[in-house]
Design an enzyme around this catalytic site. Structure first.
Site, short mmCIF file in Angstrom:
data_model
loop_
_atom_site.label_atom_id
_atom_site.label_comp_id
_atom_site.label_asym_id
_atom_site.label_seq_id
_atom_site.Cartn_x
_atom_site.Cartn_y
_atom_site.Cartn_z
N CYS A 172 8.16 10.95 10.69
CA CYS A 172 9.17 11.87 10.20
C CYS A 172 8.64 13.30 10.34
O CYS A 172 7.53 13.60 9.94
CB CYS A 172 9.47 11.58 8.74
SG CYS A 172 10.91 12.47 8.18
N SER A 217 -6.37 -6.19 6.47
CA SER A 217 -5.94 -5.52 5.25
C SER A 217 -5.19 -6.51 4.37
O SER A 217 -4.23 -7.14 4.82
CB SER A 217 -5.02 -4.35 5.63
OG SER A 217 -4.58 -3.70 4.47
N ALA A 218 -5.63 -6.66 3.10
CA ALA A 218 -5.11 -7.73 2.24
C ALA A 218 -3.62 -7.60 1.94
O ALA A 218 -2.93 -8.61 1.82
CB ALA A 218 -5.90 -7.75 0.93
N HIS A 219 -3.11 -6.36 1.82
CA HIS A 219 -1.72 -6.24 1.35
C HIS A 219 -0.70 -6.62 2.42
O HIS A 219 0.49 -6.68 2.14
CB HIS A 219 -1.44 -4.84 0.78
CG HIS A 219 -1.34 -3.73 1.77
ND1 HIS A 219 -0.13 -3.22 2.18
CD2 HIS A 219 -2.28 -3.02 2.43
CE1 HIS A 219 -0.34 -2.22 3.03
NE2 HIS A 219 -1.64 -2.08 3.20
N THR A 224 -19.29 1.31 -5.34
CA THR A 224 -19.14 0.09 -6.14
C THR A 224 -18.01 -0.77 -5.57
O THR A 224 -16.89 -0.29 -5.39
CB THR A 224 -18.84 0.45 -7.61
OG1 THR A 224 -19.94 1.24 -8.07
CG2 THR A 224 -18.69 -0.78 -8.48
N THR A 245 -6.96 1.41 7.12
CA THR A 245 -7.13 2.78 7.63
C THR A 245 -8.61 3.16 7.58
O THR A 245 -9.17 3.67 8.55
CB THR A 245 -6.28 3.76 6.81
OG1 THR A 245 -4.91 3.38 6.98
CG2 THR A 245 -6.45 5.20 7.27
N GLN A 258 -2.04 -6.99 11.71
CA GLN A 258 -0.75 -7.69 11.72
C GLN A 258 -0.88 -9.12 12.23
O GLN A 258 0.13 -9.83 12.33
CB GLN A 258 0.29 -6.91 12.55
CG GLN A 258 0.64 -5.55 11.97
CD GLN A 258 1.40 -5.62 10.64
OE1 GLN A 258 1.85 -6.69 10.19
NE2 GLN A 258 1.54 -4.48 9.98
#
Ligand code: PLP
Length: 378
Positions: free
Chosen positions: A320, A194-196, A232, A72, A174
């Protein structure tokens, strides 16, 4: 009851090997990488190793890697940082993640003109559509690599060529770790990961910024990362990102093969036992992890809730709003008809799932769909 997690496009668990690689940098090697003393130098070495590894795996130079808190932030940095000052014309696909759509809406509210590209029924941007929208004053084009809801893969290299030297941002969240991604070959100006999403930790992503591209920093107050993203650097997270990416790419073909088999099994089961079902997005050729299916006769909200109670985690691409779901903008842009739009669910697979787990998930989905179709929305 065993919980079956089929929402891997939302996030994935950190692999044990990734956590083991990160662990020393959480406790023992805790220095600030900006400090000149030996504790700082050790942390800095680990950070720069992670940067080099990430760059090498993605076909980029180490000085082109800017670590961020996730995709993001990276998407915001790219779009706001490349747009420059208004007025200017920007072009983007309508199937982008909200972290691309919303910064563009923000720019549109501040003097930029934003045009949205059409997509075909498979969710792919036709090249001619881009050439029709480009103007001499077009400054930036944004099109993702693989879609988060349908898995559709865009022809990014051709779109870049069509953009004829304009700044081009690509959200590859993705696709990274699942498709071969070479930053320099794609020819884009900036690229987000994005790592996750590939079994790395949450809280870190990266923006790749091609050498020579002018990018305005969006955060001020430090010299880190050459001022492009001060603050940092989170060394353990950077080590986690690089380790997860290395594993994902080393095992890419085996993981892909496994996920393809799981996908076929799951889809065959649903088509045989829960007909009619409609697949939204490409049957083949997309990222196989992503399966967006509609179950006419059911409402997505009811499906989602009943599946949660049945121990199956999946999602809708819908936002939502006061307790009810708005239809997915991605499926809307693809022209998916109303009945399918309101009964669409996204299942996203991981190579960590077993065949038994996928079969069990399919069994539970079939039971829920049958019940909802028989009794309506209880
Ligand atoms: N872009 C795409 C295509 C995504 O799927 C996601 C997350 O779902 C993001 C960006 C945002 O990622 P992050 O959670 O790292 O901010």
């Amino acid at each position: 009851m065993r919980v079956l997690y089929l929402d891997n496009n939302a996030t994935t668990p950190v692999l044990p090997a990734v956590w083991e690689a990160m662990r020393p940098f959480v406790s023992d090697v805790f220095g600030n990488p900006a400090s000149a003393h030996q504790a700082g130098r050790r942390a800095r070495q680990a950070l720069e190793d992670a940067r080099e590894c990430t760059a090498a795996l993605l076909g980029a130079h180490p000085d082109e890697v800017v670590f961020t808190s996730g995709a993001t932030e990276a998407n915001n940095l790219a779009l706001l940082g490349l747009a420059g000052d208004p007025p200017a014309h920007l072009v983007a696909s309508p199937i982008e993640h909200p972290s691309v759509v919303e910064p563009l809406r923000h720019l549109a509210a501040h003097g930029f003109l934003v045009d949205w590209l059409p997509v075909d029924g498979q969710g792919v941007v036709p090249i001619e559509a881009l050439s029709r929208l480009l103007r001499p004053e077009t400054r930036l084009v944004a099109v993702m690599l693989a879609n988060h809801e349908t898995g559709a893969v865009q022809l990014v290299r051709d779109l870049v060529e069509c953009s004829a030297g304009r700044a081009f941002h690509c959200d590859a969240v993705q696709a990274t770790g699942k498709l071969p991604v070479c930053f320099h070959d794609l020819g884009v100006s900036t690229l987000t990961l994005s790592a996750h999403k590939f079994h790395g930790p949450k809280g870190i992503g990266a923006l790749l910024v091609r050498r020579g591209v002018k990018l305005q920093a969006q955060v001020h107050g430090g010299h880190q990362q050459r001022g492009r993203r001060p603050g940092t650097e989170p060394v353990p997270l950077a080590v986690g990102l690089a380790t997860a990416l290395e594993l994902a790419l080393r095992e890419r073909e085996a993981r892909q093969e496994k996920v393809l088999q799981l996908r076929q099994r799951f889809l065959e089961w649903l088509r045989a036992e829960a007909a009619p079902v409609a697949l939204n997005g490409p049957e083949t050729g997309g990222v196989p992890h992503t399966i967006d299916v509609s179950f006419p006769g059911c409402r997505a909200e009811a499906l989602l809730m009943s599946l949660d109670l049945a121990g199956v985690c999946c999602s809708t691409g819908s936002a939502c709003s006061s307790g009810s779901l708005l239809p997915s903008p991605v499926l809307q842009a693809m022209g998916v008809p109303d009945e399918l739009l309101h009964s669409a669910l996204r299942f996203s697979l991981s190579p960590l799932l077993s065949e038994d787990e996928v079969d069990e998930a399919a069994r539970r989905v079939v039971a829920v769909v049958e019940r909802l179709r028989r009794h309506g929305e209880e």
